[in-house]
Design a protein around this motif. Structure first.
Motif, PDB file in Angstrom:
ATOM      1  N   LYS A 193       9.552   0.285   6.944  1.00  0.00           N
ATOM      2  CA  LYS A 193       8.640   1.387   7.225  1.00  0.00           C
ATOM      3  C   LYS A 193       7.305   0.837   7.729  1.00  0.00           C
ATOM      4  N   TYR A 197      10.444  -0.291   2.324  1.00  0.00           N
ATOM      5  CA  TYR A 197       9.026  -0.194   2.664  1.00  0.00           C
ATOM      6  C   TYR A 197       8.635  -1.217   3.731  1.00  0.00           C
ATOM      7  N   GLY A 233       1.145   4.053  -2.938  1.00  0.00           N
ATOM      8  CA  GLY A 233       0.881   5.461  -2.653  1.00  0.00           C
ATOM      9  C   GLY A 233       1.927   6.373  -3.255  1.00  0.00           C
ATOM     10  N   GLU A 234       3.095   5.849  -3.511  1.00  0.00           N
ATOM     11  CA  GLU A 234       4.162   6.613  -4.163  1.00  0.00           C
ATOM     12  C   GLU A 234       4.310   6.201  -5.618  1.00  0.00           C
ATOM     13  N   GLU A 235       3.223   5.586  -6.136  1.00  0.00           N
ATOM     14  CA  GLU A 235       3.146   5.185  -7.537  1.00  0.00           C
ATOM     15  C   GLU A 235       4.274   4.237  -7.929  1.00  0.00           C
ATOM     16  N   LYS A 236       4.551   3.289  -7.034  1.00  0.00           N
ATOM     17  CA  LYS A 236       5.558   2.268  -7.305  1.00  0.00           C
ATOM     18  C   LYS A 236       4.907   0.889  -7.215  1.00  0.00           C
ATOM     19  N   SER A 237       5.400  -0.049  -7.986  1.00  0.00           N
ATOM     20  CA  SER A 237       4.869  -1.405  -8.010  1.00  0.00           C
ATOM     21  C   SER A 237       5.902  -2.358  -7.451  1.00  0.00           C
ATOM     22  N   GLU A 269      14.820  -2.006  -2.278  1.00  0.00           N
ATOM     23  CA  GLU A 269      13.725  -1.033  -2.262  1.00  0.00           C
ATOM     24  C   GLU A 269      12.530  -1.577  -1.477  1.00  0.00           C
ATOM     25  N   GLU A 290       0.824  -1.201   0.000  1.00  0.00           N
ATOM     26  CA  GLU A 290       0.000   0.000   0.000  1.00  0.00           C
ATOM     27  C   GLU A 290       0.863   1.258   0.000  1.00  0.00           C
ATOM     28  N   MET A 291       1.942   1.260   0.800  1.00  0.00           N
ATOM     29  CA  MET A 291       2.848   2.407   0.856  1.00  0.00           C
ATOM     30  C   MET A 291       3.532   2.632  -0.487  1.00  0.00           C
ATOM     31  N   ALA A 292       3.963   1.533  -1.079  1.00  0.00           N
ATOM     32  CA  ALA A 292       4.633   1.653  -2.382  1.00  0.00           C
ATOM     33  C   ALA A 292       3.675   2.182  -3.441  1.00  0.00           C
TER      34      ALA A 292
END
Length: 487
Positions: free
Chosen positions: A473, A470, A454-458, A466, A450-452
């Protein structure tokens, strides 16, 4: 010759429903007692010259009907010690729905002669007041004995002496656990008299009516009752020639996956503390029990009654501190007695081996039960330190196996087995503990994704480093209380 207690029935209505023998005995006896004066024929008897004493005052003083009936028995016992013959009269028939007479027979028949005289019962009046045939099935229950009556809906249910709205409310609530709210209910008052009334209402309206000491409630047969008997009937229908093709094809073997699946769905509902879903899942699990019992019945192996009989007898036998004379002070003594009884039950099987439990249990449960079994004979560590040292030893052996490339599978299994043993000393259930860890991992991973996002990352396009950012975090958020897993 022993002194005699004559137990008479006044019939359901006036003098016209009383037997001639009862009428003569009441008028000719010197010591006559009425359980209650609240009966249509009492005033007529007074006009005929009858002399008697009523126990109505006992009802005003007693805290319960049982206490009142105990006092009646005691009083009649006192009278029988000084009088050769005593008469006790009750409404209706003395052997039908008359608790005080049952107590008299139980407690006084060894010392005194008790003669129960036949009479017309309230049932005779019911059969003429209501268009019913008792051959359909008939069940008579007192208002406080409805729970656990195993109603099938095929029988007429008769509840006498519903004498107040408060009692009717209790009856309604008990019946609504079995019958639909709209089920028809019949209320009969002043049975057999010129004032007789028969009213038909819906069950949910029952306690909104008028009641007195001559009120009887009847529930006609109804197809939509809720009971174990009804569930068995449904299963038999499904398995019948005109039933469901899929249900008819099932065997013990084909049903195995569903039994396991339903069991785990019950566990999931418990873990989520979802009581609404738990009720549904327990029903699905119960269906599997009834399904297997019906398959066995059709094969001539056993039937559902055998399932009930076996578990009832087992629970009574294994709880002598509840159903017997054994005294226990705490749950530890209960468990000790339980194990001793099980050993006695399994004595013959013990000669064939030690591990008399399903070997198809999940591996963690199988390991835990095995370790508990051997621990009972002393094959165990003194405390958790020995079990913890064994975990370190097995991890070391696993590392060596990985280096050599040999025996990895065996050493990994030994490590798991040692961890299960340590869990036992720490009073943890390894199955639940691992399940909690899995759920925590799932919740953390979902948060990470979900965090990823939210930063437009998959996640699929990220490196391990990487993703680990997350992950850490999400872990920090978890510790701060922002993630709630199903642990």
């Amino acid at each position: 010759m022993r002194n005699t207690l004559h137990v008479l029935g006044l019939g359901p209505a006036g003098l016209e429903t009383m037997t001639l023998g009862t009428y003569r005995l009441i008028l000719s006896s010197d010591k006559v007692f009425m359980r209650t004066n609240n009966h249509p024929c009492v005033q007529d008897l007074i006009l005929e010259g009858a002399r008697f004493e009523s126990f109505d005052s006992y009802y005003d003083q007693g805290q319960s009907f049982e206490e009142v009936y105990e006092r009646i028995v005691k009083r009649l016992e006192e009278e029988l010690t000084v009088h050769e013959e005593v008469v006790y009269a009750v409404p209706g028939h003395p052997a039908v729905a008359e608790r005080s007479v049952q107590l008299l027979v139980d407690k006084l028949s060894s010392r005194f002669r008790i003669v129960i005289h036949p009479s017309v019962s309230f049932l005779d009046g019911i059969f003429t007041a209501i268009p019913m045939d008792p051959i359909q099935g008939l069940l008579i229950r007192n208002y406080d004995a409805l729970r656990g009556s195993e109603l099938t809906g095929r029988e007429w249910l008769i509840i006498p002496q519903v004498y107040s709205s408060l009692i009717a409310s209790d009856v309604k609530l008990d019946l609504m656990e079995v019958y639909p709210d709209e089920a028809p209910v019949m209320i009969v008052q002043a049975l057999g008299t010129q004032e007789q009334i028969v009213r038909k209402v819906s069950l949910y309206e029952l306690d909104h009516q008028q009641f007195d000491h001559l009120t009887t409630v009847l529930v006609p047969p109804h197809r939509d009752v809720i009971s174990m008997a009804k569930l068995e009937e449904v299963m038999k229908t499904l398995r019948s020639p005109g039933g469901c093709p899929w249900d008819r094809e099932q065997t013990h073997e084909t049903l195995k996956p569903y039994l396991i699946e339903e069991s785990y769905e019950v566990l999931e509902a418990i873990e989520h503390q979802d009581m609404y879903n738990l009720a549904e899942e327990l029903g699905d699990l119960l269906l599997q029990v009834v399904f297997h019992a019906q398959v066995a019945y059709e094969a001539g192996e056993f039937e559902f009654a055998d399932v009930l009989r076996g578990i009832i007898h087992k629970m009574i036998h294994r709880h002598p501190h509840v159903f017997g004379e054994v005294h226990v002070d705490n749950s530890e003594q209960v468990l000790k007695n339980w194990e001793e009884i099980k050993k006695e039950e399994k004595r013959e099987e013990r000669a064939k081996g030690w591990f008399h439990f399903p070997q198809a249990l999940p591996a963690l449960m199988l390991a835990a039960k095995t370790q508990k079994t051997v621990a009972k004979v002393g094959f165990d560590w003194d405390d958790y330190r020995g079990a913890l040292a064994k975990v370190h030893e097995e991890i070391q052996e696993l590392q060596e196996a990985i280096k050599s490339g040999e025996g990895i599978r065996e050493e990994f299994g030994d490590t798991l087995f040692a961890l299960v043993n340590l869990a036992r000393f720490l009073k943890l259930d390894p199955e639940d503990t691992l399940r909690g860890a899995v759920h925590k991992f799932q919740a953390r991973f979902e948060k990470m994704a979900e965090m990823a996002l939210g930063e437009e990352k998959s996640l699929e396009n990220m490196t391990l480093e990487e993703m680990d950012f997350y992950w850490e975090k999400a872990k920090r958020d978890e510790k701060s209380g922002n993630i709630v897993g199903n642990v």
